[in-house]
Design a protein around this motif. Structure first.
Motif, PDB file in Angstrom:
ATOM      1  N   LEU A   1       0.829  -1.194   0.000  1.00 50.89           N
ATOM      2  CA  LEU A   1       0.000   0.000   0.000  1.00 50.89           C
ATOM      3  C   LEU A   1       0.869   1.251   0.000  1.00 50.89           C
ATOM      4  CD1 LEU A   1      -2.697  -1.091   2.606  1.00 50.89           C
ATOM      5  CD2 LEU A   1      -2.966  -0.924   0.125  1.00 50.89           C
ATOM      6  N   PRO A   2       0.397   2.334  -0.609  1.00 48.80           N
ATOM      7  CA  PRO A   2       1.198   3.569  -0.630  1.00 48.80           C
ATOM      8  C   PRO A   2       1.398   4.127   0.775  1.00 48.80           C
ATOM      9  CG  PRO A   2      -1.024   3.951  -1.482  1.00 48.80           C
ATOM     10  CD  PRO A   2      -0.881   2.475  -1.329  1.00 48.80           C
ATOM     11  N   GLY A   3       2.570   4.688   0.998  1.00 48.44           N
ATOM     12  CA  GLY A   3       2.885   5.212   2.316  1.00 48.44           C
ATOM     13  C   GLY A   3       2.040   6.402   2.717  1.00 48.44           C
ATOM     14  N   ASP A   4       1.490   7.116   1.734  1.00 45.61           N
ATOM     15  CA  ASP A   4       0.682   8.297   2.034  1.00 45.61           C
ATOM     16  C   ASP A   4      -0.814   8.005   1.956  1.00 45.61           C
ATOM     17  OD1 ASP A   4       0.530   7.864  -0.669  1.00 45.61           O
ATOM     18  OD2 ASP A   4       0.732   9.979  -1.239  1.00 45.61           O
ATOM     19  N   LEU A   5      -1.203   6.750   2.164  1.00 45.82           N
ATOM     20  CA  LEU A   5      -2.607   6.379   2.014  1.00 45.82           C
ATOM     21  C   LEU A   5      -3.499   7.122   2.993  1.00 45.82           C
ATOM     22  CD1 LEU A   5      -4.750   4.715   0.612  1.00 45.82           C
ATOM     23  CD2 LEU A   5      -4.211   2.792   2.128  1.00 45.82           C
ATOM     24  N   TRP A   6      -3.003   7.392   4.207  1.00 46.08           N
ATOM     25  CA  TRP A   6      -3.833   8.129   5.166  1.00 46.08           C
ATOM     26  C   TRP A   6      -4.173   9.524   4.635  1.00 46.08           C
ATOM     27  CZ3 TRP A   6      -7.181   7.397   8.764  1.00 46.08           C
ATOM     28  CH2 TRP A   6      -7.574   8.453   9.590  1.00 46.08           C
ATOM     29  N   SER A   7      -3.235  10.131   3.923  1.00 46.44           N
ATOM     30  CA  SER A   7      -3.523  11.438   3.324  1.00 46.44           C
ATOM     31  C   SER A   7      -4.645  11.315   2.295  1.00 46.44           C
ATOM     32  CB  SER A   7      -2.267  12.006   2.657  1.00 46.44           C
ATOM     33  OG  SER A   7      -1.250  12.227   3.604  1.00 46.44           O
ATOM     34  N   GLU A   8      -4.640  10.214   1.527  1.00 48.69           N
ATOM     35  CA  GLU A   8      -5.722   9.981   0.575  1.00 48.69           C
ATOM     36  C   GLU A   8      -7.048   9.789   1.302  1.00 48.69           C
ATOM     37  OE1 GLU A   8      -5.147   7.148  -2.571  1.00 48.69           O
ATOM     38  OE2 GLU A   8      -2.970   7.315  -2.418  1.00 48.69           O
ATOM     39  N   VAL A   9      -7.003   9.087   2.441  1.00 55.79           N
ATOM     40  CA  VAL A   9      -8.217   8.885   3.235  1.00 55.79           C
ATOM     41  C   VAL A   9      -8.798  10.230   3.649  1.00 55.79           C
ATOM     42  CG1 VAL A   9      -9.101   8.033   5.440  1.00 55.79           C
ATOM     43  CG2 VAL A   9      -7.574   6.589   4.071  1.00 55.79           C
ATOM     44  N   MET A  10      -7.970  11.107   4.162  1.00 48.67           N
ATOM     45  CA  MET A  10      -8.461  12.396   4.643  1.00 48.67           C
ATOM     46  C   MET A  10      -8.915  13.290   3.493  1.00 48.67           C
ATOM     47  SD  MET A  10      -8.510  11.962   7.751  1.00 48.67           S
ATOM     48  CE  MET A  10      -9.209  13.584   8.039  1.00 48.67           C
ATOM     49  N   ALA A  11      -8.283  13.131   2.329  1.00 47.00           N
ATOM     50  CA  ALA A  11      -8.669  13.962   1.185  1.00 47.00           C
ATOM     51  C   ALA A  11     -10.095  13.666   0.729  1.00 47.00           C
ATOM     52  CB  ALA A  11      -7.688  13.756   0.034  1.00 47.00           C
ATOM     53  N   ILE A  12     -10.562  12.447   0.973  1.00 45.89           N
ATOM     54  CA  ILE A  12     -11.927  12.078   0.584  1.00 45.89           C
ATOM     55  C   ILE A  12     -12.945  13.006   1.243  1.00 45.89           C
ATOM     56  CG2 ILE A  12     -13.705  10.267   0.769  1.00 45.89           C
ATOM     57  CD1 ILE A  12     -11.605   9.599  -1.285  1.00 45.89           C
ATOM     58  N   ALA A  13     -12.718  13.330   2.523  1.00 49.49           N
ATOM     59  CA  ALA A  13     -13.663  14.184   3.249  1.00 49.49           C
ATOM     60  C   ALA A  13     -13.717  15.585   2.661  1.00 49.49           C
ATOM     61  CB  ALA A  13     -13.270  14.243   4.721  1.00 49.49           C
ATOM     62  N   GLU A  14     -12.643  15.989   1.994  1.00 46.64           N
ATOM     63  CA  GLU A  14     -12.609  17.312   1.369  1.00 46.64           C
ATOM     64  C   GLU A  14     -13.181  17.277  -0.042  1.00 46.64           C
ATOM     65  OE1 GLU A  14      -9.309  20.681  -0.011  1.00 46.64           O
ATOM     66  OE2 GLU A  14      -8.707  18.976   1.253  1.00 46.64           O
TER      67      GLU A  14
END
Length: 297
Positions: free
Chosen positions: A227-240
């Motif tokens: 999995l990409p190391g920045d996946l949590w950033s992608e998770v949070m971007a969904i809310a935006e």
């Protein structure tokens, strides 16, 4: 090209409409209410770039896939094997079958039943169906599809229909990344019936999301997924980027329909159990959504 969409809900109707607008002969295969609405007035597509009626074919019979050069399978994960059995005798031998579904195993299930390769796809789109024959597009729309002899040709066709499409040999990892995002959002949105933008502002919600995420990452690693190391950033971007979107699980519960929760958080619980990894938060969300499904029915 003649294109059939098996399981034309929100996702299938959106992509079918985009392909029909690009000049392809599209048949939506779905429930009688959808068929009646589309045959009477076409499909109403509502998006930021286009709002209007798209004329295409609609049918409730699985045999309507006959003669299609491209078959998009968009049924719920729990219906995959049944849908494959229904269309198996009617799919053209030269057709490309593409799985546009949540979860990580649907293309394999389709391929086993159909007895032929099926191309997996990761779907990044926010849509809903307020009424039969009306699909609303809330954002995104890109696809990542797996490699095959036909994938580059199909990707070009999709891009010409304004559907951003990438062919990737890492499609399994991408499916897993999408699964993690779904596990973090879908059940919480369903339980609260809140859109993502409001959901993340709830007291204690981010901590729960982090716990779900951590369990998913542990299970993915045990399964050999990168999995990409920045996946949590992608998770949070969904809310935006999808602030006004409610999860597909939330939409299913609101309509009293079975959800895909067993193929989302349920997958993490099942694989975690096999790997000896505790997944208590995913298990709790799975249990709560199942209870809400029972209550809705």
């Amino acid at each position: 090209m003649k294109i059939a969409v098996m399981g034309a809900g929100a996702v299938g109707s959106y992509y079918g409409a985009m392909l029909a607008r690009a000049g392809h002969a599209v048949t939506l295969i779905g429930r009688p209410a959808l068929v009646q609405a589309v045959r009477a007035d076409g499909l109403l597509l509502e998006s930021a770039h286009f709002t209007g009626r798209v004329m295409l074919e609609a049918d409730s019979r699985p045999e309507a896939v006959a003669g299609a050069g491209l078959v998009l399978v968009c049924v719920k994960s729990g219906d995959t094997a049944t849908a494959a059995a229904q269309i198996a005798a009617h799919v053209d031998p030269a057709a490309v079958v593409l799985s546009l579904q949540n979860g990580v195993d649907n293309a394999d299930t389709l391929g086993q039943v159909l007895g032929r390769p099926v191309v997996p796809a990761v779907v990044y789109v926010a849509t809903d169906v307020p009424t039969p024959g009306h699909v609303r597009h809330h954002g995104r729309g890109e696809l990542v599809i797996g490699p095959s002899e036909s994938s580059e040709r199909i990707a070009a066709l999709l891009r010409e229909a304004a559907i951003p499409t990438t062919v990737s040999a890492q499609v399994r990892d991408a499916l897993w990344a999408k699964l993690v995002i779904n596990c973090v959002y879908n059940a919480l949105s369903a339980i609260s019936q809140l859109p993502y933008g409001e959901l993340v502002r709830g007291q204690g919600v981010l901590a729960v999301m982090r716990d779900v995420y951590g369990e998913c990452i542990a299970v993915a690693r045990a399964d050999g997924v990168q999995l990409p190391g920045d996946l949590w950033s992608e998770v949070m971007a969904i809310a935006e980027h999808m602030a006004g979107q409610r999860s597909s699980t939330a939409q299913d519960l609101r309509r009293g329909k079975p959800s895909e929760i067993d193929y989302l958080n349920g997958t993490i619980v099942r694989l975690g159990r096999q790997a000896g990894i505790a997944t208590p938060v995913n298990h709790t969300l799975l249990t709560l959504v199942r209870l809400l499904e029972t209550s809705a029915r």
